[in-house]
Scaffold this active site. Structure first.
Site, short mmCIF file in Angstrom:
data_model
loop_
_atom_site.label_atom_id
_atom_site.label_comp_id
_atom_site.label_asym_id
_atom_site.label_seq_id
_atom_site.Cartn_x
_atom_site.Cartn_y
_atom_site.Cartn_z
N HIS A 1 -5.52 12.55 -3.81
CA HIS A 1 -5.03 13.32 -5.15
C HIS A 1 -3.56 13.10 -5.41
O HIS A 1 -2.79 13.02 -4.62
CB HIS A 1 -5.51 14.90 -5.17
CG HIS A 1 -5.48 15.48 -6.07
ND1 HIS A 1 -4.44 15.99 -6.76
CD2 HIS A 1 -6.79 15.71 -6.83
CE1 HIS A 1 -5.03 16.44 -7.83
NE2 HIS A 1 -6.26 16.43 -8.04
N ASP B 1 -14.29 15.62 -6.36
CA ASP B 1 -15.49 15.05 -6.53
C ASP B 1 -16.51 14.50 -5.23
O ASP B 1 -17.32 14.29 -5.62
CB ASP B 1 -15.06 13.77 -7.39
CG ASP B 1 -14.26 14.17 -8.43
OD1 ASP B 1 -14.97 14.83 -9.35
OD2 ASP B 1 -13.23 13.78 -8.60
C1 LIG Z 1 -6.77 10.39 -7.29
C2 LIG Z 1 -5.92 9.31 -6.92
C3 LIG Z 1 -6.17 8.31 -8.64
C4 LIG Z 1 -4.31 9.60 -7.07
O1 LIG Z 1 -3.63 8.56 -7.28
P1 LIG Z 1 -2.13 8.37 -7.07
O2 LIG Z 1 -1.42 9.65 -6.69
O3 LIG Z 1 -1.41 7.40 -8.08
O4 LIG Z 1 -1.89 7.87 -5.48
P2 LIG Z 1 -1.83 6.23 -5.20
O5 LIG Z 1 -2.95 5.35 -5.69
O6 LIG Z 1 -0.55 5.68 -5.49
O7 LIG Z 1 -2.07 6.43 -3.58
C5 LIG Z 1 -1.13 6.50 -2.71
C6 LIG Z 1 -1.50 5.54 -1.35
O8 LIG Z 1 -2.87 6.07 -0.84
C7 LIG Z 1 -3.86 5.06 -0.84
N1 LIG Z 1 -5.04 5.84 -1.37
C8 LIG Z 1 -5.15 6.95 -2.50
N2 LIG Z 1 -6.31 7.11 -2.52
C9 LIG Z 1 -7.03 6.36 -1.93
C10 LIG Z 1 -8.49 6.40 -1.65
N3 LIG Z 1 -9.15 7.25 -2.36
N4 LIG Z 1 -8.80 5.54 -0.83
C11 LIG Z 1 -8.17 4.55 -0.10
N5 LIG Z 1 -6.65 4.45 -0.16
C12 LIG Z 1 -6.25 5.60 -1.08
C13 LIG Z 1 -3.38 4.17 -1.87
O9 LIG Z 1 -4.01 2.95 -1.78
C14 LIG Z 1 -1.78 4.19 -1.69
O10 LIG Z 1 -1.63 3.33 -0.65
P3 LIG Z 1 -0.53 2.66 -0.43
O11 LIG Z 1 0.83 3.41 -0.55
O12 LIG Z 1 -0.58 1.93 0.77
O13 LIG Z 1 -0.55 1.47 -1.54
C15 LIG Z 1 -6.23 8.30 -5.96
O14 LIG Z 1 -6.04 9.03 -4.92
C16 LIG Z 1 -7.79 7.53 -5.99
O15 LIG Z 1 -7.78 6.78 -6.62
N6 LIG Z 1 -8.69 8.30 -5.33
C17 LIG Z 1 -9.97 7.64 -5.68
C18 LIG Z 1 -10.50 8.04 -6.93
C19 LIG Z 1 -10.95 9.50 -7.00
O16 LIG Z 1 -11.37 10.30 -6.22
N7 LIG Z 1 -10.36 10.28 -8.11
C20 LIG Z 1 -10.77 11.66 -8.44
C21 LIG Z 1 -9.30 12.58 -8.26
S1 LIG Z 1 -9.57 14.36 -8.36
#
Ligand SMILES: CC(C)(COP(=O)(O)OP(=O)(O)OC[C@H]1O[C@@H](n2cnc3c(N)ncnc32)[C@H](O)[C@@H]1OP(=O)(O)O)[C@@H](O)C(=O)NCCC(=O)NCCS
Length: 370
Positions: free
Chosen positions: A256, A307
Site C-alpha cells: 500500500h 482487496d
Molecule cells: C498498492 C501499490 C500500487 C503501491 O504502490 P507504490 O506505493 O508505488 O509502491 P511500489 O510499487 O513503489 O513498491 C515499493 C516496493 O515494494 C514492492 N511491492 C509493492 N507491492 C508489491 C506487491 N504487491 N508484490 C510484490 N512486491 C511489491 C515493489 O516491487 C517495490 O520494490 P522495489 O523497491 O524492490 O522495487 C503496490 O503495492 C501494488 O502494486 N500492490 C499490488 C496491487 C494492489 O493490491 N493494489 C491495491 C491497493 S489498495
C-alpha cells in the site's frame, strides 16, 4: 522544479471526510473498526455526506430517498442491452454512469442542494446498473429494485432474482462500509480533479470509475481472484507464489502507498472470509489466502490490503469475479461524492506542474527535410 513520482507524500488538499493517521483510518473522525462493527452502509454514507451520524429519522429519510431513486431510466437499460456481452464490467459501469447524466435534467445544476441530491441518486442507481448489466449479459431480464431493504440486500436481490440470506447481506454490508472512503486515493483524486474545473458530478464519478478500474487500485480485488484461481489448490500455493516472487511479479492484494504496517480494513475482511468459509463448509480459499499471506509477509514484509481477503469473501458469496470491482465502486461512490461536494464547497482549479525532461532548444524542421 523537481517531480515527486506518483505524488508520494504530497499533501494535495485539505479534507474533513476521512483520515489515515499512524495507520488508523477514520471516517469523519470515527475509527473504521468501530464503524465496521456497528454501522450500516447507509449510516456511513450519511456520515460521509452530512458530516455526522444520522438520527433514526434522518436515516429513515435517507433510506426513503434511496428507495425513490433506485430505478434507472429505461433508456439506460436499453443501452446496456446493446453493450457487448463480454465487455469489461468496469467499462460497462463507466459508460452507464456517464449515460445516466443524459437523462437527469438536473445534471448541470450546480447548486449544493442539487448536487447532494445527485449524490444520493447515484448511490441508489449504481447497484441497479451493475445488477442489470450482470443479468443482461447472462441473457436474463433485469430485476426492478425493491423498497424497504438495504443497498446490500437490494443488490444481491437484483443480481440473483431471489431473496438473499441474512449472512450474505451482513457480509456485503460490512464490505461496503469498509470500502466507502479512503482519503485521497487515486479515484477520489481523479474525481476531485475533474470537478475542480467546475465540471458536473457525473463527470467526476465517471473519471473516478475509470481510475478505480486499474489493477493497482480497485481492479486488484479481481486480480487477487485470478491469482487464487490460477493457484487452484492449497498444495500449489507455495511453489506458485515463490515463482512469482522470484520473477519479481507483484502479488495482487499486497502493499500500500500509505500503510506500511498493514491496512486496518484487511483484518475485518480476513475474519469475514474465515467465518463465511466455516459457514459454507469450504475453507480452501481462506486457507490458500492465509498461506499466501504467510509467504509474502514473511519474505517481503508486505501486508495484505483491503482487496486481498475481499476476493475470497465475494467468491464465497457466489459473486462473479468481474463484479468485485463494480461492488467496490458501489461503495466508494459514497466517498467520491462526499469529496466532490467538499471540492465544490471550497473550490480551486487543481493544476499542478510537470518537471520537463524533453529536449531543449529544438527547432521546427520542414517535413521534406526530416
Ligand atoms: C498498492 C501499490 C500500487 C503501491 O504502490 P507504490 O506505493 O508505488 O509502491 P511500489 O510499487 O513503489 O513498491 C515499493 C516496493 O515494494 C514492492 N511491492 C509493492 N507491492 C508489491 C506487491 N504487491 N508484490 C510484490 N512486491 C511489491 C515493489 O516491487 C517495490 O520494490 P522495489 O523497491 O524492490 O522495487 C503496490 O503495492 C501494488 O502494486 N500492490 C499490488 C496491487 C494492489 O493490491 N493494489 C491495491 C491497493 S489498495
Amino acid at each position: 522544479m523537481t517531480a515527486t513520482k506518483g505524488l508520494e507524500g504530497i499533501v494535495a488538499t485539505t479534507s474533513s471526510i476521512s483520515s489515515i493517521i499512524d495507520g488508523v483510518l477514520t471516517y469523519r473522525g470515527i475509527d473504521i473498526d468501530e464503524l465496521a462493527e456497528h454501522a450500516s452502509f447507509e449510516e456511513v454514507a450519511y456520515l460521509l455526506w452530512y458530516g455526522k451520524l444520522p438520527s433514526q429519522s434522518e436515516l429513515n429519510g435517507l433510506r426513503k430517498e434511496l428507495d425513490a431513486y433506485a430505478s434507472v431510466p429505461a433508456e439506460v437499460i436499453e443501452a446496456i442491452r446493446l453493450y457487448p456481452k463480454d465487455t469489461n464490467t468496469m467499462a460497462a459501469l463507466r459508460t452507464a454512469v456517464s449515460s445516466l447524466a443524459l437523462y437527469d435534467e438536473a445534471a448541470g445544476d450546480m447548486s449544493a442542494e442539487a448536487n447532494l441530491k445527485k449524490a444520493i441518486k447515484l448511490q441508489a442507481q449504481l447497484p441497479t446498473v451493475v445488477a442489470a448489466f450482470s443479468r443482461i449479459r447472462e441473457g436474463k431480464e433485469p430485476i426492478a429494485p425493491k423498497s424497504g431493504v438495504s443497498i446490500a440486500h437490494n443488490f444481491l436481490y437484483m443480481l440473483n432474482g431471489e431473496e438473499p440470506d441474512e449472512v450474505a447481506v451482513k457480509a456485503l454490508d460490512q464490505a461496503l462500509v469498509l470500502h466507502a472512503d479512503h482519503e485521497l486515493n487515486a479515484s477520489t483524486f481523479a474525481a476531485r480533479v475533474t470537478v475542480a474545473t467546475l465540471s458536473d458530478i457525473y463527470s467526476g464519478v465517471t473519471s473516478a470509475i475509470g481510475a478505480l478500474k486499474g489493477p493497482l487500485h480497485g481492479g486488484a480485488n479481481e486480480a487477487v481472484m485470478v491469482m487464487l484461481e490460477e493457484i487452484g489448490s492449497l498444495d500449489r500455493v507455495e511453489s506458485i507464489i515463490q515463482d512469482k516472487l522470484n520473477n519479481k511479479e507483484k502479488i495482487m492484494g499486497f502493499g500500500h502507498r500509505v500503510y506500511k504496517n498493514g491496512d486496518p480494513r484487511a483484518k475485518h475482511l480476513q475474519k469475514m472470509s474465515r467465518e463465511l468459509g466455516k459457514l459454507t463448509g469450504n475453507m480452501e480459499l481462506y486457507e490458500m489466502s492465509v498461506k499466501i499471506e504467510d509467504i509474502v509477509t514473511g519474505q517481503k514484509g508486505l501486508k495484505p490490503n483491503v482487496d486481498f481477503y475481499s476476493a475470497s469473501v465475494y467468491t464465497t458469496l457466489k459473486i462473479a469475479r468481474d463484479l468485485f470491482t463494480p461492488i467496490f465502486a458501489i461503495s466508494r461512490l459514497s466517498g467520491w461524492t462526499a469529496h466532490i461536494l467538499e471540492q465544490y464547497e471550497n473550490n480551486r482549479l487543481i493544476r499542478p506542474r510537470a518537471e520537463y525532461t524533453g529536449p531543449s532548444s529544438a527547432r521546427y524542421i520542414p517535413i521534406n527535410e526530416r
